[in-house]
Design a protein around this motif. Structure first.
Motif, PDB file in Angstrom:
ATOM      1  N   GLU A  27       0.857  -1.173   0.000  1.00 44.57           N
ATOM      2  CA  GLU A  27       0.000   0.000   0.000  1.00 44.57           C
ATOM      3  C   GLU A  27       0.892   1.221   0.000  1.00 44.57           C
ATOM      4  O   GLU A  27       1.677   1.427   0.934  1.00 44.57           O
ATOM      5  N   THR A  38      -2.455   7.432   0.395  1.00 43.06           N
ATOM      6  CA  THR A  38      -3.495   7.282   1.405  1.00 43.06           C
ATOM      7  C   THR A  38      -3.381   8.434   2.394  1.00 43.06           C
ATOM      8  O   THR A  38      -2.321   8.650   2.976  1.00 43.06           O
ATOM      9  N   GLU A  72      -5.139  10.620   5.765  1.00 42.79           N
ATOM     10  CA  GLU A  72      -6.067  10.611   6.887  1.00 42.79           C
ATOM     11  C   GLU A  72      -6.412  12.049   7.238  1.00 42.79           C
ATOM     12  O   GLU A  72      -5.660  12.980   6.942  1.00 42.79           O
ATOM     13  N   SER A  95     -11.420  11.064   2.076  1.00 43.14           N
ATOM     14  CA  SER A  95     -12.354   9.937   2.028  1.00 43.14           C
ATOM     15  C   SER A  95     -11.999   8.903   0.967  1.00 43.14           C
ATOM     16  O   SER A  95     -12.621   7.851   0.903  1.00 43.14           O
ATOM     17  N   GLU A  96     -10.991   9.193   0.126  1.00 41.38           N
ATOM     18  CA  GLU A  96     -10.606   8.263  -0.929  1.00 41.38           C
ATOM     19  C   GLU A  96      -9.145   7.871  -0.776  1.00 41.38           C
ATOM     20  O   GLU A  96      -8.363   8.584  -0.146  1.00 41.38           O
ATOM     21  N   HIS A  97      -8.795   6.737  -1.360  1.00 41.98           N
ATOM     22  CA  HIS A  97      -7.401   6.331  -1.448  1.00 41.98           C
ATOM     23  C   HIS A  97      -7.147   5.776  -2.842  1.00 41.98           C
ATOM     24  O   HIS A  97      -8.062   5.398  -3.565  1.00 41.98           O
ATOM     25  N   LYS A 129     -12.815   5.005   0.354  1.00 41.83           N
ATOM     26  CA  LYS A 129     -12.288   4.004   1.277  1.00 41.83           C
ATOM     27  C   LYS A 129     -13.391   3.062   1.753  1.00 41.83           C
ATOM     28  O   LYS A 129     -13.154   1.894   2.028  1.00 41.83           O
ATOM     29  N   THR A 130     -14.608   3.583   1.889  1.00 46.24           N
ATOM     30  CA  THR A 130     -15.759   2.772   2.263  1.00 46.24           C
ATOM     31  C   THR A 130     -16.906   3.092   1.332  1.00 46.24           C
ATOM     32  O   THR A 130     -16.930   4.144   0.689  1.00 46.24           O
TER      33      THR A 130
END
Length: 616
Positions: free
Chosen positions: A353, A358, A360, A537-539, A556-557
């Motif tokens: 990864e 990514t 936060e 909110s995205e990766h 991410k979700t």
């Protein structure tokens, strides 16, 4: 006398024949796969550097994995592993066990045809020749390399790149080796793993084994590991305090000099493992006994009987690798992203990864400046807006821009009508001295929803608003200009900008990680957490588009809110249209007179930015 000897010889021969015949009616020996391998599998020098009888005690972590194969209730076994840990040998044991104890049809799938032929000749047939006492008379050693016949079944050695081979037989047992190296699609057919799994659907008792070194989190083996009913980790006891623990790379320690640097020659022989519980030193001489006393422990719970089980193991468990060798591999790989990815995948058995892809929310909140909400910083030279259109309203953002793509969010929020958007984008914003000197130079508005209303609004905006939409395919550039093809509409021929959102999200991810100040992507003082969470909110992951693997930013979700992120993408597009990359460094605050609004006529509508220069 001769007649008596002859009769005795006949009786002996007859007795032996009867005994052999009776063996056919005896039930098969009740053995687990590990017991069968320990009792019957001999490994020659052609197969291994450690010839002799297979000994599960030398790789005790393989015992439970192999023995799950003989349990009817378990349909799927997943092994997320490092390289050279014994995964393929365990699958060969499963295959040999099936042929000898419980004959059935088998399909063994490998990434390509060359590997199939090499595996058949160099691994399977050598195993059969080394164990003729078990396989003679059962396995036809004259079989073709990719179709090994034996009494009661066959082993088809199949390429994942061949749809016809994958769909040729109905089988109850499928052994899938190195599945992360399989192609995403087999020709014009479905995913090769799915094609293979389809072969078992008519069998009431079927077995699917998936083994692979991982690549990325969206790879096949990690997805299979995550989807298993029960996931296991191998815990071993500390030789000093007895605390059970998973062997982790973070607990390998090595000497460093005064500068914090490590000499790999010293590290190779002086690295050790530190117990997480008592902090005692664990040396390589302790490892084998720790492994023998280890056990697989479930890390999640499931209701009822699990039908799929998954295991994860890394190179630190290998009986043939020292702690020092693992540490040296890391030290020689850490400064090369490609080599580091190989270390993570092949040594730690973990999916790669890219941490740079990514974010936060705390990363965004760390970029707060001393400038309050609604105030234009002294270094600003232009401001842009971005609007993400929703069914019941609009998420909007306003961002100031300066030299070397320095930027800061000025304000953001929710509007319920085009009238509110018009008022927000046309209001005057104060500078740090309190003078109302600034208006939005250009605003980019998403036209993916309420498309015609957006086109109409931008048409009558007086040039300060332009419609944009996300690209349906990956584009080489950041955006392209097209004309709206709507014959009979007043906005027919109006400019529409098609945006490569992934490129702009790369920009945001790169700039937000820079130190606070020039060149950084910043936010105002006391920025709210909802905005920060939506921005992150995205990766970035590798996804499949048009049968190709491509890097894309995805939520991410499934329920992640990303509206402010989209609005910031559009604000960045507007800045691009205003040639933000070519701004000169200010020697004094921008000279914008009250009432002039900071806007500039943008006559060069079709002026692309030079994409050859450095952007990120």
């Amino acid at each position: 006398m001769q007649e008596q000897n002859y009769n005795e010889s006949v009786r002996t021969t007859l007795r032996q024949a009867i005994q052999r015949a009776l063996l056919a009616f005896e039930p098969p020996e009740k053995l687990t796969v590990s017991e069968w391998a320990d009792k019957y599998r001999n490994m020659s020098s052609e197969e291994t550097s450690r010839p002799g009888m297979w000994d599960t005690d030398s790789v005790p972590y393989m015992k439970f994995i192999m023995d799950c194969f003989a349990q009817d209730r378990i349909r799927e076994i997943v092994m997320l592993k490092c390289t050279q840990i014994g995964g393929t040998e365990a699958m060969i044991n499963m295959l040999g066990y099936t042929i000898d104890v419980n004959p059935s049809r088998i399909m063994y799938v490998l990434p390509d045809d060359d590997l199939c032929l090499n595996f058949s000749d160099e691994r399977l047939k050598k195993m059969f020749r080394s164990n003729l006492d078990r396989f003679k008379g059962k396995v036809d050693l004259r079989s073709k390399p990719k179709m090994i016949k034996f009494t009661g079944g066959f082993a088809a050695i199949v390429s994942a790149r061949s749809p016809s081979e994958l769909a040729s037989w109905s089988v109850p047992i499928i052994l899938l080796d190195e599945i992360d190296k399989y192609p995403l699609w087999s020709g014009k057919e479905a995913n090769p793993i799915k094609l293979a799994e389809e072969r078992t659907k008519n069998w009431p008792i079927a077995k699917i084994v998936k083994v692979s070194t991982p690549t990325i989190k969206t790879g096949a083996i990690y997805k299979a590991y995550e989807a298993a009913d029960v996931r296991y980790q191998y815990l071993v006891p500390c030789p000093h305090c007895g605390a059970m623990q998973v062997l982790k790379f973070s607990q390998i320690k090595w000497p460093k000099n005064e500068m914090g640097e490590a000499d790999t020659t010293i590290v190779r022989y002086q690295a050790y493992y530190e117990c997480e519980a008592c902090k005692s030193r664990i040396d390589d001489r302790h490892k084998q006994q720790m492994l023998k006393q280890g056990k697989w422990v479930a890390i999640n719970e499931v209701q009822g009987q699990p039908s799929s089980v998954a295991f994860h193991i890394n190179s630190i468990y290998s009986p043939w690798l020292t702690f020092g060798k693992v540490a040296v591999e890391f030290l020689t790989s850490k400064d090369d992203p490609e080599a580091l990815m190989n270390f993570v995948n092949s040594w730690l058995g973990e999916p790669w990864e890219d941490k740079a892809s990514t974010l936060e929310s705390d990363v965004v909140l760390e970029k707060q400046t001393e400038v309050s909400e609604g105030i234009i910083p002294s270094w600003a030279q232009l401001i842009t807006g971005g609007v993400d259109v929703q069914k019941n309203g609009f998420y909007w953002t306003i961002r100031a821009w300066g030299y070397r793509l320095t930027s800061q969010n000025i304000a953001h929020g929710w509007a319920e009508s085009f009238e509110e958007i018009d008022a927000i984008m046309n209001r005057f914003w104060p500078d740090e001295d309190g003078e109302l000197r600034w208006q939005v130079n250009l605003c980019a508005i998403d036209s993916g929803y309420n498309t015609e209303d957006v086109y109409d609004f931008c048409l009558i905006s007086g040039g300060w608003a332009v419609p944009v939409k996300g690209a349906s395919t990956q584009k080489v550039g950041r955006y392209t200009r097209s004309n709206i093809d709507a014959t009979g509409k007043q906005y027919h021929g109006q400019a529409l900008y098609v945006v490569n959102g992934d490129s702009y999200k790369d920009l945001i991810a790169s700039r937000v990680r820079r130190p606070l100040g020039q060149g950084c992507w910043m936010v105002y003082n006391e920025c709210d957490i909802d905005y920060a969470e939506q921005i992150t909110s995205e990766h970035k992951v590798i996804t499949t588009k048009n049968n190709r693997r491509v890097e894309s930013w995805v939520p991410k979700t499934s329920h992640a809110q990303n509206h402010y992120l989209d609005a910031e993408v559009y604000a960045a597009v507007a800045a691009d249209l205003l040639q933000v990359r070519y701004l000169d460094e200010l020697t004094e605050p921008a000279d914008v007179q009250p009432g002039e609004s900071g806007r500039k006529d943008d006559d060069n509508d079709d002026g692309f930015l030079d994409t050859k220069g450095e952007w990120l």
